[in-house]
Design an enzyme around this catalytic site. Structure first.
Site: not given
Ligand code: FBP
Length: 556
Positions: A78, A142, A172-173, A199-202, A247
């Site tokens: 993401g 992804r 992480d993945d 990286k990840t906003i989460d 999110m």
């Molecule tokens: P990453 O872990 O790849 O950074 O993505 C996180 C995220 O933004 C989550 O918060 C959300 O659930 C998901 O991606 C949404 O994914 P998609 O872009 O496939 O709808």
């Protein structure tokens, strides 16, 4: 490239500060306090070439005559604000190493490596993306590189392009994948070294070496601005209850940070739901109790934050989702048969034959729209798309039912006008905060310097982030040290464990002390939009939860 707004254009000229150690010529040395004792013996066999490597730190060194490096970069998963600045930091550092160095961007995620789809990133091209949000310079995806054919294809690509290095910017993945790819290239005698960037906003890629993943700060600031505005609107209109889903697929770091920033009346935290094994009925009960107590004080408005991943932490819903994932897997005939049944009632009757009694009961208590999402909105592996479930609407419907019931009994006399909201994609690609611009630019530099030093299977890390940039520390950490073996979907897998909200740690403890007061007091806080110019404690501040972890939040 689309048109640029005046602010976007202005931000192109922003010059991120760098920690001094990344400005001057440096060399890498083993970190004095980091031995190899932490190494997990079970994993060593899977990584014979990249296991026994030390954590590296930077020291001032002499400028050596250097050769040009050719490096590939890929964005994975993401979007997260700051990705373009990692690429800019990498590019600038490679050019400082040698003006003939070059940077190749793989298009649309790891699939670009498999399919050898790439572009050269030049100064002119990059100039349009510096300090900008999004991942649109090269795109993301992804796809995971996991099959033998994909590994062979990746090897062919990096060999054909004669890459010295590959930088994987991901969560992480993707970083686990980077470690596996590094080992595979090393075993196959391929010269390409692999480095990861967190990286990840989460915010769930976090450990002793990673204080925060990039993008978390900006995303939370964007959401907090929106929540702060909604709080002000609620306080002004005094007629709506806003249920805001945030999110964060697995962890509630975003919800917690936004709660600390804005003080809504109620914030649910998935990790607490899981820890206390709260049922859906109990969660609805908490919300109803809050609404009733506010109604007793004449307040018929408020704001409730709901983390996206919470639905999966409610024990009975978790069990239901697991049973559905198992039952509707593509290898079994059930998903196709279910789709052929036009009537929803017939679908439920079909499932009744296969699901456990408790799961059927749980399914039947959910509103029809949520039942349909669970049954039909599935990913290619047949799994329920948890992030697409509209938990905010589910809660609204169940809370409404309960309040009507209480009204009939004369125990609730208020009015309930709910508004569902989702803060999601708008936080992932905004203009990065100064914090993310600088953090990412530094991460890109560290990645280039690790490749220059000729190491592989490392993560680019920058620490001491609550301090001014001049005091930030740069590290190279073997990704291997972050790996563990974990059961996922019934199989033992090598993974980087997701860092969930720690209920014992300072950010949650602080929130837990304050939250009771926020139920009735309307202690709403409006952080406002991200500021790029002005007082440094407003423009360059890091996430509040990070400051609390380091026990230095001045704001309270
Ligand atoms: P990453 O872990 O790849 O950074 O993505 C996180 C995220 O933004 C989550 O918060 C959300 O659930 C998901 O991606 C949404 O994914 P998609 O872009 O496939 O709808």
């Amino acid at each position: 490239m689309a048109s640029l707004s005046p602010l976007q254009r202005y931000r192109l000229g922003y010059e991120p500060k760098l920690p001094p150690i990344l400005e001057s010529p440096s060399c890498l040395v083993p970190h004095p306090q980091e031995g190899l004792e932490a190494i997990n013996q079970d994993l060593r066999q899977q990584f014979p070439f990249t296991a026994d490597q030390p954590v590296l730190t930077f020291q001032k060194g002499e400028q050596q005559p250097l050769r040009p490096l050719k490096v590939g970069v890929v964005l994975s998963g993401g979007q997260a604000p700051g990705g373009h600045n990692v690429i800019a930091g990498l590019f600038d550092a490679l050019k400082k190493i040698h003006s003939n160095s070059s940077l190749i961007g793989f298009c649309n995620g790891p699939n670009g490596i498999v399919k050898n789809q790439s572009i050269e990133i030049t100064e002119d091209l990059l100039a349009l993306y510096r300090n900008q949000g999004g991942f649109d310079l090269i795109g993301s995806g992804r796809t995971k590189i996991e099959t033998p054919e994909q590994f062979e294809a990746a090897e062919k690509t990096v060999t054909r392009l004669s890459l010295d290095g590959l930088v994987v910017i991901g969560g992480d993945d993707s970083n686990t994948n980077a470690a596996v790819l590094a080992e595979y290239f090393k075993q196959s005698g391929v010269k390409t070294h692999v480095v990861g960037v967190p990286k990840t906003i989460d915010g769930d890629l976090k450990n002793d070496y990673i204080e925060v993943s990039f993008g978390f700060d900006t995303a939370c600031k964007i959401y907090s601005e929106i929540i702060g505005n909604i709080l002000k609107d609620a306080l002004s209109a005094k007629k709506y209850y806003h249920f805001i889903k945030l999110m964060g697929r697995s962890a509630s770091h975003i919800a917690l940070e936004c709660a600390l920033q804005t003080h809504p009346n109620l914030t649910l935290i998935s990790e607490e739901v899981a820890d206390k094994q709260l049922s859906l009925k109990q969660i609805v009960g908490q919300i109803v109790a809050m609404i009733c107590s506010r109604a007793d004080n004449g307040c018929h408005y408020g704001v409730i934050l709901v983390p996206e991943g919470m639905i999966e932490c409610i024990p009975e819903v978790k069990r239901l989702i697991q049973e559905l994932n198992h039952l509707l897997a593509p290898v079994l005939p059930h998903a196709r048969q279910l789709e052929q049944l036009e009537e929803h009632a017939s679908q439920l009757a079909y499932l009744q034959k296969y699901l456990s009694e408790s799961s059927i009961q749980c399914l039947l208590t959910l509103p029809g729209s949520i039942q349909r999402q669970l049954l039909l909105d599935r990913d290619p592996h047949g799994n329920v798309q948890v992030s697409k479930i509209e938990t905010e609407r589910l809660l609204i419907e169940l809370v409404d039912q309960e309040l009507r019931h209480l009204k009939l009994q004369g125990r609730y006399k208020g009015t309930f006008n709910p508004q569902p909201q989702f803060c999601g994609y708008e936080g992932r690609s905004g203009l990065p905060s100064n914090f993310d611009c600088q953090y990412c630019y530094a991460l890109g530099h560290v990645a280039a310097l690790l490749l220059k030093a000729g190491v592989t299977g490392y993560m680019s890390c920058v620490k001491n982030l609550t301090q001014p940039v001049s005091e930030w520390e740069a590290l190279g950490v073997p990704i291997y040290r972050m790996l563990c073996r974990e059961m996922r979907e019934g199989k033992q897998k090598t993974v980087i464990q997701k860092a969930l909200v720690d209920l014992e740690a300072a950010p949650f403890q602080f929130f837990a002390q304050k939250r009771e007061g926020w139920v009735g007091e309307d202690d709403y806080r409006c952080p406002g939009p991200i500021q790029f110019e002005g007082a440094i404690d407003i423009t360059d501040c890091c996430p509040l939860s990070l400051s609390l972890e380091k026990s230095m939040a001045r704001i309270y």
